[in-house]
Design a protein around this motif. Structure first.
Motif, PDB file in Angstrom:
ATOM      1  N   SER A  44      59.585 -22.345 -58.175  1.00  0.00           N
ATOM      2  CA  SER A  44      58.386 -22.777 -58.005  1.00  0.00           C
ATOM      3  C   SER A  44      57.384 -22.433 -59.136  1.00  0.00           C
ATOM      4  O   SER A  44      56.876 -23.137 -59.593  1.00  0.00           O
ATOM      5  CB  SER A  44      57.801 -22.268 -56.762  1.00  0.00           C
ATOM      6  N   GLU A  45      57.551 -21.336 -59.891  1.00  0.00           N
ATOM      7  CA  GLU A  45      56.895 -20.925 -60.658  1.00  0.00           C
ATOM      8  C   GLU A  45      57.095 -21.278 -62.236  1.00  0.00           C
ATOM      9  O   GLU A  45      56.105 -21.311 -63.108  1.00  0.00           O
ATOM     10  CB  GLU A  45      56.648 -19.368 -60.833  1.00  0.00           C
ATOM     11  N   TRP A  62      51.840 -16.737 -57.417  1.00  0.00           N
ATOM     12  CA  TRP A  62      52.411 -17.925 -56.814  1.00  0.00           C
ATOM     13  C   TRP A  62      52.161 -17.426 -55.179  1.00  0.00           C
ATOM     14  O   TRP A  62      51.537 -17.919 -54.398  1.00  0.00           O
ATOM     15  CB  TRP A  62      53.598 -18.512 -56.884  1.00  0.00           C
TER      16      TRP A  62
END
Length: 186
Positions: free
Chosen positions: A50-51, A110
């Protein structure tokens, strides 16, 4: 629907605004033609999926701003660090960015756990963190710019809509971590 171009443009505007906000505290005698910002995301570990894309968007925005002349006549120099999907590592890297790298601001985090680990570092060393994702609320700090939605902005309206439509049973499901636990409490 947002296109890649409009998303990149929005990211560039957000980064420029953040840097303008952060650099207003710089002494006017600062002779450097650059300004350093931290980019602190998980580049390894479970959250990298995701990051890494957030890091890429931040770097793209910085490139676009620099290509347009920078901010206040200064080119932005990103200092990229890996939080390694570990809240303790996020805290260590945040301290390094503030104290050793002398960045004017940091874009990062996140998970709520990483943000909560960084919070005391930013407060202790008077740094500024731009936290880009939704969060559970119940936290406020002058050292963190919370740019994501909170439960009162997305979950509660959905529950009110369901109630208005006559639904009698509503279930909130989530994994076992800070956001779902806190959102369910709210």
């Amino acid at each position: 629907m947002l296109t890649r171009a409009s998303s990149a443009r929005r990211a560039a505007v957000a980064v420029a605004a953040a840097i303008l906000f952060s650099t207003t505290a710089l002494p006017t005698s600062a002779a450097s033609d650059t300004v350093k910002v931290g980019v602190l995301q998980s580049l390894t570990g479970t959250m990298a999926i995701s990051e890494v894309t957030v890091k890429n968007a931040e770097l793209l925005a910085i490139d676009q701003i620099n290509a347009s002349g920078g901010v206040l006549g200064k080119q932005i120099v990103p200092v990229v660090e890996d939080g390694a999907s570990d809240p303790a590592m996020f805290a260590q890297k945040a301290q390094k960015l503030i104290q050793q790298d002398d960045v004017v601001t940091v874009f990062g985090g996140w998970t709520s756990a990483s943000r909560k680990a960084m919070l005391p570092v930013f407060e202790r060393f008077h740094g500024l963190l731009w936290y880009p994702v939704q969060f559970e609320g119940n936290e406020c700090s002058p050292n963190i710019m919370y740019s994501g939605a909170q439960p009162n902005q997305q979950i509660l309206p959905a529950l009110q809509w369901a109630e208005e439509k006559g639904y009698k049973s509503i279930f909130l499901l989530g994994s076992d971590y800070v956001f779902p636990r806190t959102a369910n409490l709210i």
